[in-house]
Design a protein around this motif. Structure first.
Motif, mmCIF file in Angstrom:
data_model
loop_
_atom_site.group_PDB
_atom_site.id
_atom_site.type_symbol
_atom_site.label_atom_id
_atom_site.label_comp_id
_atom_site.label_asym_id
_atom_site.label_seq_id
_atom_site.Cartn_x
_atom_site.Cartn_y
_atom_site.Cartn_z
ATOM 1 N N HIS A 145 59.941 63.858 -21.637
ATOM 2 C CA HIS A 145 58.939 63.403 -21.284
ATOM 3 C C HIS A 145 57.652 64.038 -20.685
ATOM 4 O O HIS A 145 56.396 64.191 -21.204
ATOM 5 C CB HIS A 145 58.398 62.552 -22.159
ATOM 6 N N ASP A 146 57.613 64.769 -19.426
ATOM 7 C CA ASP A 146 56.964 65.561 -18.816
ATOM 8 C C ASP A 146 57.333 66.594 -18.495
ATOM 9 O O ASP A 146 55.945 67.553 -17.303
ATOM 10 C CB ASP A 146 57.188 64.703 -16.991
ATOM 11 N N GLN B 15 44.771 54.583 -13.028
ATOM 12 C CA GLN B 15 46.240 53.846 -12.870
ATOM 13 C C GLN B 15 46.225 53.606 -11.275
ATOM 14 O O GLN B 15 46.773 54.591 -10.632
ATOM 15 C CB GLN B 15 47.196 55.084 -13.022
ATOM 16 N N ASP C 175 60.238 53.565 -12.742
ATOM 17 C CA ASP C 175 59.093 54.893 -12.884
ATOM 18 C C ASP C 175 58.709 55.333 -11.381
ATOM 19 O O ASP C 175 58.445 54.513 -10.186
ATOM 20 C CB ASP C 175 57.689 54.325 -13.414
ATOM 21 N N VAL C 176 58.799 56.631 -11.144
ATOM 22 C CA VAL C 176 58.328 56.894 -9.359
ATOM 23 C C VAL C 176 59.223 56.070 -8.224
ATOM 24 O O VAL C 176 57.937 55.347 -7.601
ATOM 25 C CB VAL C 176 56.653 57.780 -9.546
ATOM 26 N N ARG D 58 55.471 66.355 -26.834
ATOM 27 C CA ARG D 58 56.126 64.814 -27.485
ATOM 28 C C ARG D 58 55.440 64.912 -28.959
ATOM 29 O O ARG D 58 54.939 64.355 -29.552
ATOM 30 C CB ARG D 58 54.953 64.066 -26.962
ATOM 31 N N HIS E 193 48.282 58.515 -9.465
ATOM 32 C CA HIS E 193 47.613 59.026 -11.004
ATOM 33 C C HIS E 193 46.282 59.282 -11.717
ATOM 34 O O HIS E 193 45.168 60.179 -11.025
ATOM 35 C CB HIS E 193 49.147 59.343 -12.147
ATOM 36 N N HIS F 8 51.864 51.539 -10.195
ATOM 37 C CA HIS F 8 50.570 51.739 -10.140
ATOM 38 C C HIS F 8 50.546 50.290 -11.292
ATOM 39 O O HIS F 8 51.736 50.400 -11.927
ATOM 40 C CB HIS F 8 49.947 52.986 -10.651
ATOM 41 N N PHE G 108 52.339 54.713 -19.231
ATOM 42 C CA PHE G 108 52.817 54.319 -18.349
ATOM 43 C C PHE G 108 51.444 53.497 -16.987
ATOM 44 O O PHE G 108 51.377 53.820 -16.318
ATOM 45 C CB PHE G 108 53.168 55.466 -17.851
ATOM 46 N N PHE H 245 46.502 63.164 -18.813
ATOM 47 C CA PHE H 245 45.709 64.690 -17.917
ATOM 48 C C PHE H 245 45.873 65.306 -17.941
ATOM 49 O O PHE H 245 45.603 66.221 -17.167
ATOM 50 C CB PHE H 245 47.702 64.049 -17.501
ATOM 51 N N ARG I 53 65.007 51.486 -15.712
ATOM 52 C CA ARG I 53 64.155 53.737 -15.669
ATOM 53 C C ARG I 53 63.186 52.606 -14.919
ATOM 54 O O ARG I 53 61.769 52.928 -15.525
ATOM 55 C CB ARG I 53 63.562 53.851 -17.182
ATOM 56 N N ARG J 210 51.131 67.041 -21.978
ATOM 57 C CA ARG J 210 52.813 67.071 -21.857
ATOM 58 C C ARG J 210 52.381 66.283 -23.297
ATOM 59 O O ARG J 210 54.251 66.637 -24.103
ATOM 60 C CB ARG J 210 52.768 66.054 -20.393
ATOM 61 N N GLU K 37 63.413 57.106 -11.567
ATOM 62 C CA GLU K 37 62.633 58.397 -11.907
ATOM 63 C C GLU K 37 62.666 59.195 -9.749
ATOM 64 O O GLU K 37 61.469 58.062 -9.886
ATOM 65 C CB GLU K 37 61.883 58.334 -12.413
ATOM 66 N N ASP L 213 47.956 56.699 -20.805
ATOM 67 C CA ASP L 213 49.239 58.247 -20.406
ATOM 68 C C ASP L 213 50.682 57.228 -21.005
ATOM 69 O O ASP L 213 51.520 56.600 -20.281
ATOM 70 C CB ASP L 213 49.195 57.437 -18.833
HETATM 71 C C1 GLC Z 1 56.232 59.276 -13.759
HETATM 72 C C2 GLC Z 1 56.343 59.658 -15.760
HETATM 73 C C3 GLC Z 1 55.330 59.846 -16.788
HETATM 74 C C4 GLC Z 1 53.619 59.474 -16.103
HETATM 75 C C5 GLC Z 1 54.053 59.320 -14.007
HETATM 76 C C6 GLC Z 1 52.553 57.995 -14.127
HETATM 77 O O1 GLC Z 1 56.578 60.177 -13.753
HETATM 78 O O2 GLC Z 1 57.538 59.616 -16.144
HETATM 79 O O3 GLC Z 1 54.538 60.584 -17.952
HETATM 80 O O4 GLC Z 1 52.443 59.759 -16.175
HETATM 81 O O5 GLC Z 1 55.310 57.914 -14.345
HETATM 82 O O6 GLC Z 1 52.968 56.931 -14.316
#
Ligand code: GLC
Length: 557
Positions: free
Chosen positions: A343-344, A182, A214-215, A408, A178, A117, A77, A395, A212, A404, A282, A74
């Protein structure tokens, strides 16, 4: 926040933290520039790109993208060691060099923090899955199938299918929001909390300017693991998520109120360091009241992303309403962060077309809030299909999954073989070279003032040099024709009218005051005087320096 149409900066405006004035650039590390000859973007390549970012483009901060040890299913991530660097990207010394080189150019560095995660390769998960008695068992979320059912509940993953993966050795399911590789951490376990807060300290000690996160909205789940209800609304066309994910309303597998305590813990750690370090969250697109809650009482996130802006129809009435709602929901003293791509999601120029993507650039860089640019959008890049055999985003490999990768592509720096992204003799790139690189690249656009890059450069210089655009009030400007979004940014004597024609038809805005055009998105109109009316070409956005106050703009929304 004020009750009238005008939204003024908070009283503390004199002591603004640096991150309210920053323009943030999202680097997608594997795709920015290969500095060590293996065909994948890395920290060396990022260091080589700093002059471009700081001087040619003119942003003031960069967000690196994850560079930690990872199998890269990922794009990083999926972290296998939070405190070490993935060798394909560099090592700890390269990070130190990045921080020093960025600082030398006046650039701040935001790194990723992925708390929800880990990778299944992380030693914590290896221990957790080894036995039900392992001390790290409860660092992740394990459950049995519900009596009479095949799974613990009905939650669906962002990557498609159930969030539950059966793990044969210990005969239980683990939770993964995800990919199945993960597994989600269990933030209700004090050991996880302590270890993950130490990860923040590790990078703060090395000198990063912020994170930043994540989620950030996912960190706590319903402790009873109750089912999610079905989603009556259908798919979110703005986000590249698996169709399964949108089949239900995600009310129990995320956004549990307990997560605010976690965010406060993180904030305390960050605030203990000098230098105004920043936390950017995020959080998925959500209602404004829920969004505002992520600021806490100024003790949670400094900057939770307002993704509703990306998900608003590209239409003047809708956009005006979104910005007004954001301004109204913003807690006193709080400051928003804004993006129109990442990037998503499909790229800006893919969603809006190239002509309107220029107008969107003007919107993003003239709103009241910290703008975030996604690498390559400054060149007007569009998504490109990636053959299955060349895809990287796991993904896209799940049944029915959405890759995605089209968003990219390697950044095209020049018209050299491999587009300047990698040395010409590198045989294989992380993702296929940008198809338009021969004509659409950094070097070419730097030489063309009318290019997308030329426009971004001008917008950035205007914003950085303008107290009104950086920090001033925001007031909708009315009346205007329905195809136009217009507003005034004002600070002290400076008043800038921004008028954006969101259609491909010409338009005209009546003005109650004279002014001078500071910048236009299409033909060069800088310095053009305007008097009673501002004529907008199709797909044109214009910034006008107004000469004196105008009653028109004070009308309520
Ligand atoms: C966030 C990231 C995405 C990633 C996901 C899981 O949404 O922006 O790219 O796949 O988290 O970490």
């Amino acid at each position: 926040m004020t009750s009238a149409g005008t939204h003024s900066p908070p009283a503390a405006a004199t002591a603004r933290p640096w991150w309210q004035d920053m323009v943030l650039y999202e680097v997608h590390l594997p795709s920015l520039r290969d500095g060590d000859g293996d065909g994948i973007g890395d920290l060396h390549g990022l260091i080589e790109s700093l002059d471009y970012l700081a001087h040619d483009l003119g942003v003031t901060a960069l967000w690196t993208g994850p560079f930690f040890r990872s199998p890269l299913l990922d794009q990083g991530f999926d972290i296998a060691d939070h405190c070490d660097v993935e060798p394909r990207f560099g090592d700890l010394a390269t990070v130190d060099r990045l921080l020093a080189e960025a600082r030398a150019r006046g650039l701040r560095v935001i790194v990723d923090y992925v708390p929800n995660h880990t990778s299944d390769q992380h030693p914590w998960f290896q221990a957790s899955r080894s036995s039900r008695e392992d001390p790290k068992r409860d660092w992740y979320v394990w459950a049995d199938a519900r009596p009479g059912a095949e799974l613990p509940n009905n939650w669906t993953s962002e990557a498609g299918g159930s969030v539950w993966e059966y793990d044969e050795p210990t005969g239980q399911f683990y939770l993964h929001s995800h990919l199945s590789e993960q597994p989600d951490l269990n933030w209700r376990h004090p050991g996880v909390r302590a270890a993950m807060l130490d990860v923040l300290r590790f990078w703060l000690d090395r000198g990063v300017d912020g994170f930043r996160i994540d989620v950030a909205h996912m960190l706590m789940k319903d402790p009873e693991l109750r089912d999610n209800p079905p989603n009556p609304h259908g798919r979110n066309v703005y986000d590249l998520q698996h169709p399964d994910f949108d089949a239900q309303l995600h009310v129990n597998d995320r956004m549990h109120p307990d997560l605010h305590g976690v965010l406060r813990d993180m904030r305390r750690v960050v605030d203990a360091y000098p230098g105004d370090r920043v936390t950017i969250g995020e959080i998925e697109s959500m209602g404004w009241t829920d969004w505002a809650a992520y600021f806490g009482a100024a003790d949670e996130l400094h900057l939770p992303f307002a993704f509703k802006l990306i998900e608003t129809a590209w239409e003047a009435t809708a956009l005006r309403a979104t910005v007004a709602e954001l301004e109204a929901a913003l807690p006193d003293g709080a400051w928003p962060i804004l993006a129109l791509g990442n990037h998503d999601r499909p790229r800006l120029a893919t969603r809006l077309g190239r002509a309107q993507a220029r107008v969107a650039a003007m919107l993003l860089l003239t709103l009241r809030g910290t703008p975030t640019l996604f690498y390559g959008d400054e060149l007007g890049l569009v998504d490109q299909p990636v053959p299955l055999a060349a895809q990287r985003d796991a993904f896209g490999f799940t049944p029915g999954g959405v890759s995605r990768d089209p968003t990219r592509m390697p950044m095209p720096w020049s018209d050299a073989p491999n587009s300047g992204f990698a040395a010409p003799d590198v045989a294989e790139l992380w993702l296929p070279v940008c198809r338009e690189y021969a004509t659409r690249n950094v070097a070419a656009q730097l030489a063309q003032p009318g290019s997308e890059l030329g426009l971004y450069r001008s917008l950035l210089r205007l914003r950085v040099g303008s107290p009104a655009l950086r920090a001033g009030s925001w007031t909708p400007y009315e009346p205007v024709p329905p195809e136009v979004l217009a507003y005034v940014r004002a600070a002290g004597d400076e008043r800038k009218l921004v008028a954006l024609n969101l259609t491909d038809r010409p338009s005209r805005v009546a003005l109650g005051t004279a002014g001078t055009i500071a910048l236009a998105t299409g033909a060069d109109r800088t310095g053009e005087p305007v008097r009673d009316a501002l004529v907008l070409a199709p797909d044109e956005g214009v910034i006008v320096d107004l000469e004196r106050r105008d009653d028109q703009e004070e009308t309520s929304r």
